[in-house]
Design an enzyme around this catalytic site. Structure first.
Site, PDB file in Angstrom:
ATOM      1  N   GLU A 224     -75.674  52.776  91.371  1.00 35.06           N
ATOM      2  CA  GLU A 224     -74.318  53.249  91.654  1.00 35.06           C
ATOM      3  C   GLU A 224     -74.295  53.662  93.114  1.00 35.06           C
ATOM      4  O   GLU A 224     -74.807  54.727  93.484  1.00 35.06           O
ATOM      5  CB  GLU A 224     -73.951  54.415  90.724  1.00 35.06           C
ATOM      6  CG  GLU A 224     -73.948  54.047  89.248  1.00 35.06           C
ATOM      7  CD  GLU A 224     -72.943  52.972  88.903  1.00 35.06           C
ATOM      8  OE1 GLU A 224     -71.954  52.817  89.649  1.00 35.06           O
ATOM      9  OE2 GLU A 224     -73.151  52.257  87.908  1.00 35.06           O
ATOM     10  N   CYS A 258     -68.015  58.705  96.953  1.00 33.36           N
ATOM     11  CA  CYS A 258     -68.321  57.284  97.149  1.00 33.36           C
ATOM     12  C   CYS A 258     -67.116  56.400  96.870  1.00 33.36           C
ATOM     13  O   CYS A 258     -67.034  55.282  97.380  1.00 33.36           O
ATOM     14  CB  CYS A 258     -69.484  56.872  96.257  1.00 33.36           C
ATOM     15  SG  CYS A 258     -69.205  57.159  94.488  1.00 33.36           S
TER      16      CYS A 258
END
Length: 534
Positions: A224, A258
């Site tokens: 991720e 993110c």
């Protein structure tokens, strides 16, 4: 906020890491984690430990990132407690064996099924930006799937890491779940161990190191990662709405998210209005300024602060809003920069901070091509405009996920799979996807002994050509198309379904189906009577 005594951050001894992993593998081999009731009990205990340590978590996140109380509850504590409840309520359903769809009649005699087996002993490494949420969320899936788990929290948030270790040690079975603390040496020692899966959240640079270590043991990984995520604002977009939503997503956790947009590609005719609406929204969100606001976080450390400052210093763009920096307080004001060069430092690098560069574009096609040139596979895309325009953006781009007329909201829905694509990550998790991420789908069949006469043709010798002929009759599918790529129509099936799209009336369709069934019955009965007579 009242101060609480927090547990100290203590590095795990590197020499202890092999024995920790060995202990967890021994427990996994004992099948202790297999029963659903055991997994649910562990998750429920984790839930109450989260509740019991709320004040410590608030204090820890305030010390590490100066996160506000609201953001800590909304993006850290509540997210995890909700995910635990969802997992415990759904686990029995998730664990059920599945019967595959579209199985041939012959194969159904073997009662094929898919069993959900745990992978084994897994390693989860968490990031610093949402240290509790992004560490415990995948761990919930790993526990639910029946694995034993080693969690390595980020050392960049030592207070949060220490509280997480306390929660794990008080709530979870230490023979099955362990927390390892440390930095690069401890992480390196962990990667040297044999794992059944590694789940990593962090930068692409570190992910390459993790992937290289994993390949030595052919260990599967879920990555991720971040992304230079574009927001695209068309000339038909609601500019005030776009400004508020994009500012919200970029000021959450001081931009250390993110999923948040790395830059905005806006039709040049709306750029002045967008900047003005961002200025208005900034005053609404932070009336006394972001620096004095209890709702605006700080950059995690001086290295990150200097990296973001360097990007800003190297930019050729014009700062139109904000721009204040304070290294001592690790404060960077939400900063809007108008740029003209698609190769500007604030566009091509991931800021992971509260920078909002705006690049004017000629039209939607220009925006799509520019986004693809800067980064072909971002973690998220945020399109603002009409339905036709946003559909065009989705069709012309790739991304891990997307929010239409919003910023990063797709990543907040707890049971919607979340993950990247290309160099923004691989694999997905959240809710059911977290369970699937740490589960092996094991295909199983049971061949009854009474089928042996039917299966005898598979045994050699194969000199008898009738064996191949019979085998083909049993297994080969016939094409429903001819050599000219025309679809063949099964007349019987066409009559039975009445061409599907041609009969619009439900009542008419039902009547015709009944008539076909009646004729088939009459035909069958007539055939039987003729056979009796003969």
């Amino acid at each position: 906020m009242a101060l609480f005594e927090l547990p100290p951050f203590k590095h795990t001894l590197i020499d202890d890491i092999p024995s920790i992993v060995s202990r967890l593998r021994k427990t996994y081999s004992s099948q202790k984690t297999r029963p659903a009731e055991y997994r649910i009990r562990q998750l429920r205990q984790l839930y109450w430990a989260m509740v019991d340590n709320e004040k410590e978590l608030l204090e820890a996140l305030d010390r590490d990132l100066r996160k506000s109380t609201f953001e800590t509850y909304a993006a850290e504590i509540n997210f995890i407690t909700n995910e635990i409840i969802f997992a415990t309520q759904s686990l029995h359903q998730w664990m059920k064996d599945e019967t595959p769809a579209d199985i041939a009649l012959m194969d159904k005699l073997l009662t094929p099924k898919i069993r959900k087996d745990p992978l084994g002993v897994v390693l989860i490494t968490g990031p610093f930006n949402f240290p509790v949420h992004l560490s415990f969320s995948p761990m919930i899936g790993a526990i639910a799937a029946g694995n034993t788990v080693v969690l390595k929290p980020s050392e960049q948030c030592p207070n949060s890491a220490a509280v997480m270790q306390k929660i794990m040690e008080t709530a979870l079975d230490q023979d099955c779940y362990a927390c390892v603390q440390g930095a690069v040496p401890e992480t390196t020692a962990l990667l040297d161990q044999h794992w059944d899966k590694i789940f990593f959240t962090g930068s692409a640079r570190t992910a390459r190191i993790v992937a290289q270590a994993a390949i030595k043991n052919l260990t599967p990984v879920a990555l991720e990662l971040g992304g230079r995520n574009p927001a695209i604002v068309s000339k038909h977009a609601n500019i005030r709405l776009a400004a508020r939503r994009l500012l919200w997503s970029k000021t959450m956790n001081a931009g250390q998210v993110c999923m948040s947009q790395n830059y905005i590609l806006a039709d040049r005719v709306v750029v002045p209005d967008l900047i003005q609406e961002l200025r208005v929204a900034m005053k609404e969100f932070f009336p006394g300024g972001a620096k004095k606001s209890a709702d605006f976080s700080r950059i995690v450390n001086i290295n990150s602060f200097n990296r973001i400052k360097k990007m800003l210093d190297e930019s050729s763009g014009k700062v139109v809003i904000g721009g204040a920096l304070d290294a001592e307080e690790l404060f960077i004001e939400p900063t809007v920069i108008e740029v003209t060069d698609p190769r500007d430092s604030v566009l091509v690098e991931e800021s992971f901070g509260p920078l909002l560069p705006i690049l004017p574009v000629d039209n939607l096609d220009h925006a799509i091509s520019t986004a693809n040139e800067i980064h072909e596979t971002p973690l998220g895309i945020y399109a603002f405009g009409t339905l036709a325009e946003t559909d065009k953006v989705l069709a012309g781009t790739r991304s891990g996920g997307a929010s239409i007329n919003d910023g990063l909201f797709h990543g907040i829905i707890p049971n919607l799979p979340f993950g990247g694509v290309g160099d923004s990550g691989s694999g997905s998790y959240r809710g059911r996807a977290s369970f699937d991420c740490f589960t092996h789908r094991r295909s199983i069949i049971h061949t009854p002994s009474w089928m042996e006469p039917m299966l005898a043709l598979r045994y050699p010798p194969f000199t008898n050509t009738t064996k191949l002929h019979r085998y083909n009759r049993m297994t080969l599918l016939k094409p429903d198309f001819d050599r000219n790529n025309n679809q063949k129509i099964n007349i019987f099936w066409y009559l039975l379904t009445l061409g599907s799209g041609t009969a619009k009336s439900g009542a008419f369709r039902a009547t015709m189906l009944a008539a076909v069934a009646f004729l088939l019955k009459r035909y069958t009965c007539g055939e039987l009577r003729l056979r009796r007579i003969q």
